[in-house]
Design a protein around this motif. Structure first.
Motif, PDB file in Angstrom:
ATOM      1  N   THR A 109       0.817  -1.218   0.000  1.00 35.18           N
ATOM      2  CA  THR A 109       0.000   0.000   0.000  1.00 35.18           C
ATOM      3  C   THR A 109       0.847   1.262   0.000  1.00 35.18           C
ATOM      4  N   ASN A 110       2.125   1.159   0.396  1.00 34.36           N
ATOM      5  CA  ASN A 110       2.968   2.351   0.384  1.00 34.36           C
ATOM      6  C   ASN A 110       3.229   2.836  -1.028  1.00 34.36           C
ATOM      7  N   ILE A 111       3.227   1.912  -1.998  1.00 36.83           N
ATOM      8  CA  ILE A 111       3.525   2.293  -3.380  1.00 36.83           C
ATOM      9  C   ILE A 111       2.368   3.078  -3.971  1.00 36.83           C
ATOM     10  N   GLY A 112       1.180   2.538  -3.854  1.00 36.76           N
ATOM     11  CA  GLY A 112       0.017   3.163  -4.460  1.00 36.76           C
ATOM     12  C   GLY A 112      -0.108   2.724  -5.904  1.00 36.76           C
ATOM     13  N   CYS A 113      -1.009   1.790  -6.193  1.00 37.18           N
ATOM     14  CA  CYS A 113      -1.229   1.295  -7.549  1.00 37.18           C
ATOM     15  C   CYS A 113      -2.700   1.430  -7.885  1.00 37.18           C
ATOM     16  N   ASP A 114      -2.979   1.716  -9.117  1.00 33.17           N
ATOM     17  CA  ASP A 114      -4.353   1.919  -9.538  1.00 33.17           C
ATOM     18  C   ASP A 114      -4.572   1.215 -10.861  1.00 33.17           C
ATOM     19  N   GLY A 115      -5.791   0.980 -11.193  1.00 30.37           N
ATOM     20  CA  GLY A 115      -6.116   0.462 -12.515  1.00 30.37           C
ATOM     21  C   GLY A 115      -6.674  -0.938 -12.513  1.00 30.37           C
ATOM     22  N   ALA A 116      -6.653  -1.633 -11.391  1.00 29.71           N
ATOM     23  CA  ALA A 116      -7.180  -2.991 -11.350  1.00 29.71           C
ATOM     24  C   ALA A 116      -8.278  -3.056 -10.301  1.00 29.71           C
ATOM     25  N   LYS A 117      -9.464  -3.527 -10.705  1.00 27.72           N
ATOM     26  CA  LYS A 117     -10.584  -3.659  -9.781  1.00 27.72           C
ATOM     27  C   LYS A 117     -10.891  -5.136  -9.580  1.00 27.72           C
ATOM     28  N   GLY A 118     -11.164  -5.475  -8.355  1.00 25.24           N
ATOM     29  CA  GLY A 118     -11.458  -6.858  -8.046  1.00 25.24           C
ATOM     30  C   GLY A 118     -11.944  -6.981  -6.625  1.00 25.24           C
ATOM     31  N   MET A 119     -11.913  -8.189  -6.124  1.00 19.81           N
ATOM     32  CA  MET A 119     -12.408  -8.448  -4.779  1.00 19.81           C
ATOM     33  C   MET A 119     -11.230  -8.693  -3.833  1.00 19.81           C
ATOM     34  N   PRO A 120     -11.317  -8.183  -2.608  1.00 17.27           N
ATOM     35  CA  PRO A 120     -10.220  -8.380  -1.659  1.00 17.27           C
ATOM     36  C   PRO A 120     -10.058  -9.847  -1.316  1.00 17.27           C
ATOM     37  N   TYR A 121      -8.826 -10.285  -1.279  1.00 14.88           N
ATOM     38  CA  TYR A 121      -8.533 -11.686  -0.997  1.00 14.88           C
ATOM     39  C   TYR A 121      -7.722 -11.841   0.296  1.00 14.88           C
ATOM     40  N   ALA A 122      -6.748 -10.971   0.514  1.00 13.74           N
ATOM     41  CA  ALA A 122      -5.937 -11.033   1.737  1.00 13.74           C
ATOM     42  C   ALA A 122      -5.344  -9.666   2.010  1.00 13.74           C
ATOM     43  N   THR A 123      -5.115  -9.393   3.267  1.00 14.21           N
ATOM     44  CA  THR A 123      -4.495  -8.139   3.680  1.00 14.21           C
ATOM     45  C   THR A 123      -3.446  -8.426   4.736  1.00 14.21           C
ATOM     46  N   VAL A 124      -2.262  -7.856   4.546  1.00 11.97           N
ATOM     47  CA  VAL A 124      -1.194  -7.925   5.551  1.00 11.97           C
ATOM     48  C   VAL A 124      -1.269  -6.649   6.373  1.00 11.97           C
ATOM     49  N   SER A 125      -1.463  -6.772   7.664  1.00 11.28           N
ATOM     50  CA  SER A 125      -1.636  -5.581   8.488  1.00 11.28           C
ATOM     51  C   SER A 125      -0.906  -5.730   9.814  1.00 11.28           C
ATOM     52  N   ARG A 126      -0.528  -4.584  10.365  1.00 10.54           N
ATOM     53  CA  ARG A 126       0.041  -4.486  11.699  1.00 10.54           C
ATOM     54  C   ARG A 126      -0.523  -3.223  12.345  1.00 10.54           C
TER      55      ARG A 126
END
Length: 599
Positions: A525-542
């Motif tokens: 998420t630090n990079i910031g990418c756009d252009g692809a839409k889909g469904m969330p599958y996994a998230t790495v979080s702290r």
């Protein structure tokens, strides 16, 4: 050898004290206990390295860095005819000390190459911790050395960066050893330094130059300190007496630099070309600073100073404050007792021995304020400032204890309680962030959660390792539920370098550049990418912060043959998308990054 003053003022021990207070004093004075604690801390750090080096992801630059090391090895192996290393991207502007060691030994180390690089980098970091301990011990005694060691080990931008910042941490380690040997040299003036110190100084400066041209800072510290020593000892001949030994030290440094960074000597003027290149280095890149994406050639001159202020642990900042208080207290005592009397109590060696430390902190800060070089990734390029800052903080904390405890047991215990609380606050934060300790911020900006989205986060995209492992686990789970006999092949895209995820995804995955063809997209998420839409599958979080995401793109470009299974293993980070799940897109407006080497 140590330059520190006595642990307690004269007469303090003679005052009646409660049993508990006498026990504290005995423990503080105990040489055996002090050394046991030092050994225990080093053993704990070594164990941490060996147990966790596999947890850290591959950084954006590691492929090109490792390739550079292989090309340097190839230059030697070819009899100096294969000069591809001298034209490889912009990496010829760097020394290859670390990358040559990593590439030269990779076939002899029975672990994957990038895990080996992380272990080697942590080894350099461990040497830097030893250097900080030695420097703190020299300037403030063994207690200051232990405090400096603990502070640096629990500084996210050092202890957590040891594994992945394979250019920055080795350079910081070489610089702190350069600083240590310079301090030993000037602390023995007007006597000549031993040959062991001379060779050690040359080796440390040579290793620094064999990593980055910024090693010239160490040469500057040395020259200024020798000049100051000539003034303090009122000996115009002192530099000339030192010159023969300094020449030997310089030859050792040049030999190491020539071997590990041959481009710099072919011809020798290349060293100055590298200095000029980095002073004006710029390319099309923006950095996140106080909530704004700023082009790196337009950052404010306070960029590095502000990042240093918000990246250092709270206890380190408190130690710096205590160092200033202790300095002010000493100045007032000097004025009260009389300059002549106090000056006779201070040996000239003590006056000049602290100058290298102050130069190592002040020179890079003043340089960035006056010159305003293009910077990004927060404090990374000036990470070598953190060890001397930490030593200063350790000196401040130990000085604060020595000032308060003999005068008031209550104040001494209160001071110890504040130090312990601040240390625990930082330690808990780093534990929660593991293995992304390097992104940690202090409470001046609300901690890491408060800084997220305002300042640089996981700029190495090392969280993609965990995202890739989550995806692999999820796909294995899907196929196990569906009782698939022939594993399906998946197409995966990543908004970073393919290597950062392909190393962990297994054999049934093909990496693709076209997101329209991909089944899954991984992005930090630090990079910031756009252009692809889909469904969330996994998230790495702290700490409630999303570091990386996996987006399922299958429903967007081809029919799903069967309903995707629900997650049954209780892992909150992996879940199969529901037909009613909202479409999501990743966070910002930058497209897929083009691989490039960062300075």
């Amino acid at each position: 050898m140590s330059l520190h003053s006595s642990e307690f003022p004269a007469g303090a021990a003679a005052r009646p004290a409660p049993l508990a207070a006498r026990a504290v004093e005995r423990a503080w004075r105990s040489v055996t206990l002090t050394r046991a604690v030092s050994l225990a801390v080093f053993a704990a750090v070594a164990a941490f390295i060996l147990l966790t080096f596999r947890d850290y992801g591959i950084s954006n630059d590691e492929l090109v860095q490792h390739t550079y090391g292989e090309l340097l090895i190839a230059w030697y192996a070819s009899g100096f005819t294969d000069d591809r290393a001298f034209h490889y991207i912009n990496l010829f502007l760097y020394g290859g000390l670390f990358d040559m060691i990593a590439a030269g030994l990779q076939n002899h180390i029975p672990i994957p190459v990038y895990e080996w690089r992380h272990l080697l980098s942590a080894g350099f970091g461990f040497m830097g911790l030893i250097g900080v301990w030695r420097l703190g011990k020299l300037l403030g005694g063994e207690k200051a050395g232990i405090v400096a060691l603990l502070l640096l080990a629990f500084t996210g931008m050092y202890g957590g960066a040891m594994f992945t910042h394979t250019k920055d941490v080795p350079f910081a380690a070489a610089m702190v050893w350069s600083l240590y040997f310079i301090t030993v040299l000037v602390a023995r003036l007007p006597d000549l330094p031993s040959w062991r110190v001379i060779v050690g100084l040359g080796a440390a400066v040579g290793c620094a130059l064999g990593l980055r041209v910024g090693g010239v800072f160490a040469v500057f510290y040395l020259l200024v300190t020798v000049g100051a020593g000539a003034l303090v000892f009122r000996s115009v001949w002192l530099p000339f007496r030192l010159l023969p030994r300094l020449i030997v030290s310089g030859l050792v440094a040049l030999a190491i630099m020539a071997v590990t960074w041959p481009w710099s000597m072919l011809p020798p003027s290349n060293l100055f070309k590298a200095m000029g290149a980095f002073n004006n280095f710029s390319f099309d890149l923006s950095t996140l600073f106080n909530g704004q994406l700023v082009p790196i050639d337009k950052i404010p001159s306070t960029y590095m100073t502000e990042y240093l202020l918000i990246k250092l642990p709270e206890l380190t900042l408190f130690g710096i404050l205590m160092a200033l208080v202790a300095a002010a207290f000493s100045l007032m005592r000097l004025l009260r007792q009389g300059a002549v009397v106090e000056a006779t109590a201070l040996h000239p060696r003590r006056l000049v021995a602290f100058l290298p430390l102050l130069l190592a902190i002040g020179t890079p800060i003043v340089f960035t304020l006056l010159d305003g070089p293009p910077l990004y990734n927060g404090i990374r390029h000036f990470l070598f400032v953190i060890p001397p800052v930490t030593v200063l903080a350790a000196l401040g904390l130990t000085a604060g204890w020595r000032l308060l405890w003999p005068r008031s047991r209550a104040l001494g215990l209160g001071f110890a309680a504040v130090v312990t609380a601040l240390f625990a606050l930082n330690a808990v934060s780093l534990i929660r962030l593991h293995p992304y300790e390097y992104v940690a911020y202090n409470q001046l900006v609300g901690g890491t959660p408060g800084a997220w989205g305002r300042f640089e986060g996981d700029y190495w995209s090392s969280s993609l390792r965990e995202a890739a492992l989550d995806l692999r686990k999820g796909l294995d789970h899907e196929e196990a539920i569906a009782a698939v006999h022939t594993p399906h092949r998946y197409k995966v895209a990543v908004c970073a370098e393919d290597l950062q995820v392909s190393s962990y995804l297994g054999p049934n995955v093909d990496m693709v550049d076209d997101w329209d063809e991909a089944d899954f997209l991984l992005t930090a998420t630090n990079i910031g990418c756009d252009g692809a839409k889909g469904m969330p599958y996994a998230t790495v979080s702290r700490m409630g912060i999303p570091f990386a995401t996996v987006t399922d793109l299958r429903a967007g470009h081809k029919p799903v043959g069967q309903e995707l299974p629900a997650d049954e293993d209780g892992d909150d980070d992996i879940f199969a998308p529901s037909p009613n799940a909202p479409l999501v897109s990743s966070l910002k407006d930058a497209g897929p990054q083009v691989a490039k080497a960062k300075p």
